[in-house]
Design a protein around this motif. Structure first.
Motif, PDB file in Angstrom:
ATOM      1  N   LEU A 266       0.772  -1.350  -0.109  1.00 18.43           N
ATOM      2  CA  LEU A 266      -0.078   0.157   0.055  1.00 18.43           C
ATOM      3  C   LEU A 266       0.703   1.253   0.058  1.00 18.43           C
ATOM      4  O   LEU A 266       0.343   2.449  -0.169  1.00 18.43           O
ATOM      5  N   GLY A 267       2.263   1.012   0.053  1.00 26.49           N
ATOM      6  CA  GLY A 267       3.198   2.410   0.108  1.00 26.49           C
ATOM      7  C   GLY A 267       3.425   2.805  -1.306  1.00 26.49           C
ATOM      8  O   GLY A 267       3.471   1.846  -1.928  1.00 26.49           O
ATOM      9  N   THR A 268       3.184   3.943  -1.622  1.00 26.75           N
ATOM     10  CA  THR A 268       3.797   4.394  -2.910  1.00 26.75           C
ATOM     11  C   THR A 268       4.758   5.508  -2.656  1.00 26.75           C
ATOM     12  O   THR A 268       4.645   6.498  -1.861  1.00 26.75           O
ATOM     13  N   ALA A 269       6.019   5.344  -3.191  1.00 25.45           N
ATOM     14  CA  ALA A 269       7.127   6.393  -3.136  1.00 25.45           C
ATOM     15  C   ALA A 269       7.025   7.297  -4.213  1.00 25.45           C
ATOM     16  O   ALA A 269       6.591   7.023  -5.423  1.00 25.45           O
ATOM     17  N   TYR A 270       7.251   8.614  -3.866  1.00 22.67           N
ATOM     18  CA  TYR A 270       7.197   9.573  -4.803  1.00 22.67           C
ATOM     19  C   TYR A 270       8.274  10.581  -4.479  1.00 22.67           C
ATOM     20  O   TYR A 270       8.729  10.834  -3.125  1.00 22.67           O
ATOM     21  N   VAL A 271       8.563  11.495  -5.464  1.00 23.69           N
ATOM     22  CA  VAL A 271       9.779  12.254  -5.299  1.00 23.69           C
ATOM     23  C   VAL A 271       8.908  13.671  -4.726  1.00 23.69           C
ATOM     24  O   VAL A 271       7.927  14.160  -5.183  1.00 23.69           O
ATOM     25  N   ASN A 272       9.531  14.058  -3.516  1.00 22.69           N
ATOM     26  CA  ASN A 272       8.910  15.233  -3.071  1.00 22.69           C
ATOM     27  C   ASN A 272       9.997  16.576  -3.400  1.00 22.69           C
ATOM     28  O   ASN A 272      10.843  16.204  -4.166  1.00 22.69           O
ATOM     29  N   ASN A 273       9.699  17.459  -2.810  1.00 25.94           N
ATOM     30  CA  ASN A 273      10.372  18.749  -3.148  1.00 25.94           C
ATOM     31  C   ASN A 273      11.770  18.905  -2.252  1.00 25.94           C
ATOM     32  O   ASN A 273      12.264  19.812  -2.012  1.00 25.94           O
ATOM     33  N   GLU A 274      11.954  18.018  -1.292  1.00 33.26           N
ATOM     34  CA  GLU A 274      12.801  18.011  -0.204  1.00 33.26           C
ATOM     35  C   GLU A 274      14.266  17.652  -0.480  1.00 33.26           C
ATOM     36  O   GLU A 274      14.630  16.709  -1.126  1.00 33.26           O
ATOM     37  N   THR A 275      15.176  18.539  -0.042  1.00 32.99           N
ATOM     38  CA  THR A 275      16.660  18.030  -0.283  1.00 32.99           C
ATOM     39  C   THR A 275      17.419  18.362   1.006  1.00 32.99           C
ATOM     40  O   THR A 275      17.027  19.246   1.793  1.00 32.99           O
ATOM     41  N   THR A 276      18.128  17.510   1.547  1.00 30.43           N
ATOM     42  CA  THR A 276      18.988  17.410   2.780  1.00 30.43           C
ATOM     43  C   THR A 276      20.160  17.671   2.454  1.00 30.43           C
ATOM     44  O   THR A 276      20.773  17.645   1.418  1.00 30.43           O
ATOM     45  N   ALA A 277      20.985  18.406   3.339  1.00 31.68           N
ATOM     46  CA  ALA A 277      22.305  18.989   3.139  1.00 31.68           C
ATOM     47  C   ALA A 277      22.797  19.388   4.504  1.00 31.68           C
ATOM     48  O   ALA A 277      22.146  19.643   5.520  1.00 31.68           O
ATOM     49  N   ALA A 318      23.502  17.239  -5.622  1.00 30.80           N
ATOM     50  CA  ALA A 318      24.604  18.327  -6.085  1.00 30.80           C
ATOM     51  C   ALA A 318      24.116  19.685  -5.615  1.00 30.80           C
ATOM     52  O   ALA A 318      24.959  20.879  -6.000  1.00 30.80           O
ATOM     53  N   GLU A 319      22.915  19.954  -5.544  1.00 25.50           N
ATOM     54  CA  GLU A 319      22.304  21.226  -5.381  1.00 25.50           C
ATOM     55  C   GLU A 319      21.331  21.377  -4.522  1.00 25.50           C
ATOM     56  O   GLU A 319      20.789  20.161  -3.959  1.00 25.50           O
ATOM     57  N   LEU A 320      20.816  22.207  -4.010  1.00 23.28           N
ATOM     58  CA  LEU A 320      19.657  22.571  -2.926  1.00 23.28           C
ATOM     59  C   LEU A 320      18.400  22.361  -3.297  1.00 23.28           C
ATOM     60  O   LEU A 320      17.268  22.155  -2.857  1.00 23.28           O
ATOM     61  N   VAL A 321      18.166  22.541  -4.650  1.00 22.42           N
ATOM     62  CA  VAL A 321      16.758  22.358  -5.083  1.00 22.42           C
ATOM     63  C   VAL A 321      16.694  21.271  -6.094  1.00 22.42           C
ATOM     64  O   VAL A 321      17.783  20.597  -6.611  1.00 22.42           O
ATOM     65  N   GLY A 322      15.323  20.722  -6.434  1.00 17.78           N
ATOM     66  CA  GLY A 322      15.378  19.529  -6.964  1.00 17.78           C
ATOM     67  C   GLY A 322      14.847  19.641  -8.599  1.00 17.78           C
ATOM     68  O   GLY A 322      14.586  20.882  -9.004  1.00 17.78           O
TER      69      GLY A 322
END
Lengths: 524, 308
Positions: A266-277, A318-322
């Motif tokens: 039931l889990g769906t992975a999706y790209v969110n707009n978060e970046t870790t640094a 490689a950068e702070l935005v996706g």
């Protein structure tokens, strides 16, 4: 003493049992909640479980993730919406908009729209909502987050036209306005509201503080009625509990899950707009030496973190935005993991008298993302291998925020701060202003030359803007290196088989209930 | 008896006052609520205005004076988060915790008496081994782990119980089972130990020689004498249950005082935290008095010693 002697043990025992039985009946007879599971399990009710209760439903604080996910485009709507997939701006309560002067934008509001209280929406309400957001007295989160407290003048031209004048030309004003939720002019302008009125497909039914929030369909909604007539939000802090609620059919959707939370199929992975640094406080030795910052960057095993700790949910950054954000630079590649090179840089710095043995604080926020503890420990281990003395400090949100936002804790010494940045707005300017300008609210370092480069790029439009912002991002590691980027994150959402919904990069901040429909198999 | 109770009230008031002072200062150690309630871009003026509106700009001793004078007038302040009266929020949440604690304790006492008596009466029996297992589990398994495992097994795999929430009787099972592990394990060991001593006492042998049956010996003779230590421990456990339901309430979304405290700490909602702690402390204070009175009723030596 006399009392005791008058009572026989038998009477005392039977009395105690009677009291216990009565208490048991009382306890089992009364529920601590005011509804039962059965009531909320109606097929027309969406049951959503969030990690935390929204601190407020105030529309002008909708840039707060926990608030926006309930309020935005569900209870209230903006003039313009940003499509999270294409990044394009789309009409919502404004049918069109145009730049009539370099620093003036004009918006035409749609007709026939009513608020959930029956009042008609027009340009007067739009102007009121924009001005209310800028009203410093109520301290709207959106104001600082999106508008950077810039001066703006708002005028009603006619009942369907509102004009916004800015101090300087603002090429992305429509994008900024997509963050302002429209409220009726009768809304308190000097105080935040607890239960907002809006034009969205839903309205607040009740908010049982500490337990749940219920929304019901807005009978005055201008668009097609949503398939689900009700939505109930609950919150559970534990990701595994949230996932279990969906697998156990107690909830239809659970957000902010980690790969190990047990959502299964039931889990769906999706790209969110978060970046870790890692943000490196370059004002304090030894982090004030760019070689040390470069060495830290080289000692992060991004591939290992993503594969082993995030179970593949994410991509080395490689950068702070996706991807999908205006300014995203697709030519940049993550800094390679090279402990040998990192150690060489530290040795060079040491030889030049940089105090590389000084204790560096590595600060993280508990629960900020799944496996943050392990990620921080892995980074500390690598840094110790290149000869740095790093001490981990895990803090709660409020503690960590003192190090993340201005005014920073004075005399904090050299700090490596784990951050997670989500650009909800879709333009790199929102990242640069906060995280890269030398006086940005969440920035600890910068240079006048780099600030100038940022400001120049932000004044452009179209392709030129994209190219200039991308160059600014490419220059950061060589000219400033305030950040060691780690990963573009992916999120997991658990979804019942009964619901059709495709999460997108904005889902964590804005979960549009009207997009959720009964699954096809349920309709057959 | 009244002298005994009066003396106990005086001695119990001291920790209550210490708790009140402690929570006032410790709440403020969590940091400045301005950072949470105002946007990151808030100006110094806005921050100053917020602090002034909520009395946070005053010296700490004056804030403390305001708080205590408010408490005397039953004014506990307002929630920073909701604007509601802090006392009202605490009073609304407290019954949920009391219900949970009461049922847990009652079931623990019943269970521990049955298992403890059986174990004491038949050493090395199944019950004896079960009591040892319970005791070890209580000592070694954290509530958190037991709660999550319980959810996984009984809610997800078996589908017998809801994962959390408060709707319906079944929702009570996992929180109570989680909370019961420790008191049941501890109480069973106490009852077993006391019963072993009581069953070997001369008066039990006398009772047996007079022809009393096993059930009568246990229920009318040995258990009465074993009740005092069990009641003492049960009292302490009750205090722990009210005070320590925090983890269980947070995991199961149980809207009790423990969850309210956690939420208040995270939100730096000082007034609500203070009201919640005060209510809990007063309840524990009353509970301690009731336990002492119960002990004094059961065992005259307790009150005689105290009133000398």
């Amino acid at each position: 003493m006399q009392i005791a002697s008058l009572r026989s043990p038998r009477r005392r025992l039977s009395g105690a049992l009677a009291v216990s039985a009565a208490a048991m009946l009382a306890v089992s007879g009364c529920s601590v909640a005011n509804t039962t599971q059965g009531e909320s399990a109606s097929p027309d009710t969406l049951r959503i479980v969030l990690p935390q209760e929204p601190p407020t439903l105030e529309p002008c604080d909708a840039s707060l993730t926990a608030t926006g996910v309930v309020v935005r485009s569900n209870i209230t709507e903006p003039l313009i919406e940003r499509d999270p997939n294409s990044g394009d701006l789309q009409p919502k309560l404004a049918s069109s908009w145009k730049q009539v002067e370099p620093n003036v934008w004009r918006f035409t509001t749609v007709s026939g729209v009513k608020f959930s209280n029956g009042a008609t929406f027009d340009a007067e309400d739009a102007a009121f909502s924009i001005k209310r957001t800028f009203n410093g007295a109520i301290g709207c989160d959106v104001n600082g987050y999106v508008f950077d407290d810039s001066k703006t003048d708002v005028n009603v031209v006619d009942p369907n036209t509102v004009e916004v004048r800015t101090e300087k030309p603002d090429p992305i004003l429509p994008l900024r306005l997509s963050f302002i939720e429209m409220v009726p002019r009768t809304t308190d302008a000097d105080a935040k509201v607890r239960e907002p009125i809006g034009t969205g497909p839903y309205m607040v039914d009740f908010w049982d503080s500490g337990q749940r929030i219920a929304l019901k369909a807005n009978p005055n909604y201008h668009g097609a009625a949503p398939q689900y007539s009700r939505a109930i939000y609950q919150w559970r802090a534990e990701g595994s509990v949230r996932a279990a609620m969906v697998t156990n059919d107690e909830a239809d959707l659970a957000t902010s899950l980690g790969p190990e939370d047990g959502a299964g199929d039931l889990g769906t992975a999706y790209v969110n707009n978060e970046t870790t640094a890692l943000r490196m406080q370059a004002t304090d030795a030894p982090l004030d030496d760019i070689r040390v910052r470069e060495a830290i960057d080289y000692s992060i095993n991004r591939d290992g973190v993503v594969k082993a700790l995030f179970q593949g949910l994410g991509k080395p950054a490689a950068e702070l935005v996706g991807k999908g954000i205006v300014g995203y630079n697709d030519q940049l590649t993550p800094t390679p993991y090279d402990l040998g090179h990192a150690k060489k840089l530290i040795d060079e710095a040491r030889a030049d008298g940089v105090p590389v043995d000084r204790t560096i604080r590595l600060i993280g926020r508990t629960g900020q993302f799944p496996k943050i503890n392990e990620t921080i420990e892995a980074i500390q281990f690598s840094l110790s291998k290149i000869g740095l003395n790093v001490k981990i400090e895990m803090m709660d949100t409020s503690g960590q925020m003192q190090y993340q936002t201005r005014p920073f804790v004075p005399g904090s010494g050299p700090v490596l701060l784990m951050i997670m940045h989500g650009n909800q707005a879709g333009d790199t300017q929102f990242t640069l202003d906060q995280y890269m300008l030398s006086d940005g609210y969440q920035s600890t370092y910068g240079t006048a030359a780099y600030d100038k480069e940022i400001v120049a790029a932000e004044a452009l439009t179209g392709e030129a803007r994209q190219d200039a912002l991308a160059k600014v991002l490419a220059d950061e590691p060589t000219k400033i290196r305030q950040y060691a980027y780690i990963a573009h994150m992916e999120a997991v959402l658990a979804k019942s088989n009964k619901v059709d919904y495709q999460p997108n990069s904005a889902t964590g901040d804005e979960m549009r209930l009207a997009e959720m429909t009964h699954a096809t198999s349920q309709n057959d | 008896m009244f002298t005994f109770l009066r003396r106990r009230m005086y001695t119990s008031l001291i920790p209550l006052i210490i708790v009140l002072f402690g929570v006032f200062f410790m709440a403020r150690l969590t940091g400045d609520p301005t950072n949470l309630y105002l946007p990151v871009s808030a100006t110094p003026d806005q921050r100053a205005e917020f602090a002034a509106a909520h009395g946070l700009d005053k010296p700490i001793w004056q804030q403390m004076f305001d708080y205590f004078s408010g408490v005397i007038h039953l004014d506990f302040g307002e929630s920073l988060k909701t604007g509601q009266e802090a006392a009202g929020m605490a009073l609304k949440a407290f019954p949920a915790t009391l219900q949970l604690a009461f049922v847990t304790l009652l079931l623990s006492i019943i269970g521990s008496v049955i298992i403890g008596c059986w174990a004491a009466y038949r050493p090395n029996s199944l019950a004896d081994r079960f009591s040892s297992l319970l005791s070890m589990t209580a000592a070694s398994v954290p509530d958190f782990w037991f709660a999550i495992t319980g959810i996984w097994v009984f809610a997800v795999v078996l589908g017998w119980l809801p994962t959390s929430g408060t709707g319906g009787v079944l929702a009570w099972v996992l929180p109570i089972a989680t909370l019961m592990i420790r008191p049941l394990g501890v109480l069973t060991q106490v009852v077993r130990g006391a019963m072993v001593s009581a069953l070997s006492a001369p008066y039990v042998k006398v009772a047996r020689s007079k022809g009393a049956g096993d059930l009568r010996v246990v229920s009318h003779h040995a258990l009465r004498n074993a009740a005092a230590p069990a009641l003492t421990v049960a009292g302490d456990l009750a205090v722990g249950l009210i005070n320590g339901a925090v983890v269980v309430e947070a995991i199961f979304g149980w809207p009790g005082i423990g969850k309210l405290m956690i939420d208040s700490i995270l939100q730096r909602d000082f007034a609500v935290l203070q009201a919640a702690v005060l209510l809990t402390a007063v309840s524990i204070f009353i509970l301690n008095i009731v336990i002492d009175a119960g002990l004094a009723l059961l065992d005259p030596r307790v009150r005689d010693k105290a009133t000398v």
